[in-house]
Design an enzyme around this catalytic site. Structure first.
Site, mmCIF file in Angstrom:
data_model
loop_
_atom_site.group_PDB
_atom_site.id
_atom_site.type_symbol
_atom_site.label_atom_id
_atom_site.label_comp_id
_atom_site.label_asym_id
_atom_site.label_seq_id
_atom_site.Cartn_x
_atom_site.Cartn_y
_atom_site.Cartn_z
ATOM 1 N N SER A 109 23.405 29.951 83.770
ATOM 2 C CA SER A 109 23.059 29.862 82.371
ATOM 3 C C SER A 109 21.762 30.669 82.161
ATOM 4 C CB SER A 109 23.007 28.397 81.906
ATOM 5 O OG SER A 109 23.150 28.496 80.425
ATOM 6 N N ASP A 146 34.303 28.166 78.871
ATOM 7 C CA ASP A 146 32.809 27.833 78.391
ATOM 8 C C ASP A 146 32.508 28.150 76.922
ATOM 9 O OD1 ASP A 146 30.147 27.589 78.475
ATOM 10 O OD2 ASP A 146 29.816 29.399 79.832
ATOM 11 N N HIS A 179 31.166 25.192 81.310
ATOM 12 C CA HIS A 179 29.815 25.964 81.529
ATOM 13 C C HIS A 179 29.489 25.429 82.960
ATOM 14 C CE1 HIS A 179 26.251 28.152 80.380
ATOM 15 N NE2 HIS A 179 25.592 27.193 80.748
#
Length: 758
Positions: A631, A722, A754
């Site tokens: 991320s 995601d 995610h």
């Protein structure tokens, strides 16, 4: 015999060389050694007739790699503390697998157990009430009454009343009927769905809470009357409110509990208070309040209410208990019922940072409170702005025990990030005094599992030490200062980790304090303080490769606890440099707020500063450095290989943010793009239609702006489901890199969200 090239490709579909299959086989077997170590999810204590003995129940999970889910087990232990304070533990011989079980919740008295099996694909949800000898009652809840119960960290809430006669819980609101059509036109009521096998209308689009909550119904409050098996939905809660974390209010003077307290999130939390649900997973900056409502079985017309939660003549309306504060969650009543204590993320809500420093507050709760009576909110522990070296840095809590109270009824137990560790704190809610009760000299991370009188059951671990159970007690030292002593709890849960311990036995770890290089005068005092990095080293670390490991967020923390994936990487012979750059929670609010508006520069520089630090100390080989991140950590990884292309040999990024100007229109948290790029101006500037200037700024702060300088191979792992950083972000970067002749490999996890968790 000569083997043709097509035959080789058929045998090695991944394009591996001849030795790769053996290496894959060896590493997959090693990975299973790490994965099979069970994790303790939660624990509860039960009273016994023997004052020296307590019974603990553990909920344990273990990954099932082939099924891509977790096995859940229940395990019991009798813990005895003798007069000499020595500890004895007797465990059940085997764990009991809870096949298909979504949730188990013991009653407050410990004489009953709620077992929840959430329905899937339209099947009913099953609620079992179990006493000490048998299943007392089983209720099958049809989807027309409500959907599955919520089991996540935000909306989850199951609460027994004291008499063990009612259970309040949060479940999905039943779906609204939608028009369906077949080849003859509109399908009339009474015809079955299978008759409409050509095409169907799905009605109006309904927004959800984003990542993790896609296609889930509105979180709603229900109450079960155990004796009758009746279910009723709470009335008087606005449709614009999603609810969670329900608890029963203390009994009134007549001895009955009639009120429920819960957290409510307004669904109109889009830009400039427009009607939009912004993603809530990992986002404590969503405004929320505590509300109170009368139990639907305690209302004047309750006897005439519908069992299925239909219409009634109820006039009760939910009362906002905390209108003066922008955030209130994790409500807990003190055992004497005099105080309602809760956490607040008002610093996150007010600033726009997706996580920030928490504060603790309390409300004095009257015995016979009326819904129209105003209750004042008082501070217990305020946010810490700039902590002194070694001192309490503030509260950073991702969860709270259902019963966090010591027997004095005024002290609660919390786990909180403290710089690069997680510690256990005791908080006197009357005086506001905060005490660190986990060992002060330890770099391990600690988590509280359950409180038993004046004892705390905990689990501690480090990057090279799998979790270990401990039982804490207060004890006076020779100078009569009351401290905490932690006794190790022998456990069969740890037996599975013996091989892992052997693999990691030659490794070391420490927490490095990294000075900020040339801090700007514009920074706050907290923003100029040193940050930290966790360094996990192999034998002869200067000869081994090093992985620079970067957390996401950016306002999340890599604490010094055990991580299966990181430990596996260590066992392969990598040093790990795990950087908690400025902006990481656990270091005070000023340090955290120094990052918004400076992503792609300040955080990148902190990572390079940490790398320079270990190189200068002679701890690693500068020519053997990989960078890994998820991320925002992937954002940093791809930034680093673009901004400092000669510093790294290889990179891996999991669901990375590569282009903010693309992400703004596709993510479930577009406000995050403004917050990290624009800083304090984000709330003013934010819009669903960003200006050309903002799009230009987003691009300039993104890794894609430096893609032409990338030289090293990149492995990218993408989750096809995601919603936080949609797959388009990674794919655009990958295609652009390939267009420029870069070396990249993409691994797609088509059904993963995610996290892409193991």
């Amino acid at each position: 015999m000569q083997v043709s090239e097509p035959a080789l490709k058929k045998e090695n579909p991944l394009g591996m060389d001849g030795t790769a299959p053996e290496e894959y086989d060896s590493q997959s077997k090693l990975l299973q050694e790490f994965i099979c170590v069970p994790s303790i999810d939660s624990a509860w204590f039960f009273k016994t007739n023997n004052g020296e003995r307590s019974t603990a129940m553990f909920s344990v999970s273990q990954p099932d790699l082939l099924a891509n889910n977790n096995r859940k087990h229940i395990l019991y232990s009798h813990i005895m503390r003798h007069a000499t304070n020595s500890l004895e533990c007797y465990w059940s011989p085997f764990p009991i697998e809870m096949t298909g079980v979504s949730l188990v919740v013991p009653s407050n008295l410990g004489s009953k157990l709620l077992v929840v099996r959430n329905g899937e694909k339209g099947s009913p949800t099953k609620l079992q009430i179990v006493d000490q000898s048998h299943v007392e009652k089983e209720i099958h809840v049809d989807q027309s009454i409500h959907g599955p119960l919520f089991t996540d960290e935000w909306f989850h809430g199951v609460s027994w009343n004291q008499e063990e006669t009612f259970i309040a819980y949060i479940a999905e609101e039943p779906p609204q009927p939608k028009p369906a059509f077949n080849d003859a036109g509109y399908r009339k009521e009474g015809s079955s769905e299978k008759d409409c096998n050509t095409w169907r209308g799905q009605g109006g689009w309904e927004e959800d809470w984003g990542e993790t909550y896609c296609k889930r119904g509105r979180p709603s409050l229900f109450v079960l009357d155990i004796a009758s098996g009746q279910l009723r939905a709470a009335k008087g809660i606005a449709k614009s409110l999603s609810v969670g974390q329900v608890v029963w209010a203390p009994p009134s003077s007549n001895g009955y509990q009639k009120n429920l307290v819960f957290v409510g999130w307004l669904e109109h939390n889009g830009f400039h208070n427009t009607a939009r649900k912004l993603g809530i997973k990992y986002c404590s900056n969503r405004p929320c309040s505590l509300y109170a409502i009368t139990c639907p079985f305690q209302e004047p017309n309750a006897d005439n209410a519908s069992v299925s939660g239909g219409k009634s003549d109820c006039s009760s309306i939910a009362t906002n208990l905390t209108p003066s504060i922008s955030s209130a969650f994790f409500p807990r009543f003190s055992k004497d019922g005099n105080l309602l204590v809760f956490l607040s993320a008002k610093r996150a809500v007010d600033s726009g940072a997706h996580n920030a420093t928490d504060s603790l507050h309390k409300i004095k709760w009257p015995v016979d409170w009326n819904m129209d009576e105003h209750l004042g909110v008082m501070d217990v522990v305020p946010a810490v702005m700039c902590p002194l070296d070694g001192c309490f840095p503030g509260l950073y809590c991702s969860s709270m025990l259902s019963d966090p109270w010591l027997s004095d009824q005024r002290t609660m137990i919390l786990a909180s990030a403290w710089r690069s560790t997680q510690v256990i704190l005791s908080i006197d809610v009357l005086s506001g005094e905060v005490t660190r009760i986990s060992p002060e000299g330890s770099d391990y991370s600690w988590t509280a599992l359950a409180v038993n009188g004046n004892n705390v059951l905990s689990v501690s671990s480090s990057p090279i030490d799998p979790p270990q159970l401990s039982y804490g007690r207060q004890a006076a030292t020779e100078d009569q200062i009351c401290g905490w002593v932690w006794d190790e709890v022998p456990s069969p849960l740890m037996a599975a980790s013996n091989k892992v311990k052997a693999l990691l036995s030659r490794h070391k770890f420490g927490i490095l304090k990294i000075p900020v290089t040339q801090p700007s005068d514009e920074l706050s005092d907290g923003g100029q303080l040193p940050f930290e990095a966790i360094f996990v080293s192999c034998e002869d670390s200067w000869q081994k490769p090093t992985a620079l490991v970067l957390h996401g967020g950016p306002h999340s923390t890599s604490v010094s606890g055990y991580s299966k994936s990181s430990a596996f990487l260590t066992s392969l012979g990598f040093n790990l440099l795990i950087v908690n750059y400025r902006g990481t929670p656990g270091f005070g609010e000023e340090a955290l707020q120094s990052l918004p508006g400076k992503v792609g520069s300040q955080d990148v520089q902190d990572c390079l500063t940490a790398l320079d630090f270990v190189i200068k100390e002679g701890l690693i080989d500068a020519s053997k450095v990989a960078v890994v991140g998820i991320s925002h950590g992937g954002f940093l990884a791809t930034h680093l290989i673009g901004q400092a292309p000669d510093r790294f040999a290889v990179a891996a990024a999991r669901n990375p943010v590569c282009n903010l100007s693309l992400m703004i229109g596709t993510t479930d948290i577009p406000d995050w793009c403004y917050a990290v790029a624009c800083g304090s101006e984000a709330k003013i500037d934010a819009s669903e239609t960003p200006s050309l200037d903002h799009l230009r700024l987003f691009y300039q702060k993104s890794p894609v702006a430096h893609i032409s300088k990338v030289k090293v191979p990149l492995l990218m792992l993408l989750g096809g489901a995601d919603l936080r950083v949609p797959i388009s972000n990674g794919l655009q970067y990958a295609r652009a890199l390939r267009e420029r002749g870069g070396e990249i490999k993409i691994m797609l996890f088509s059904e993963d969200i995610h996290e892409i968790n193991m």
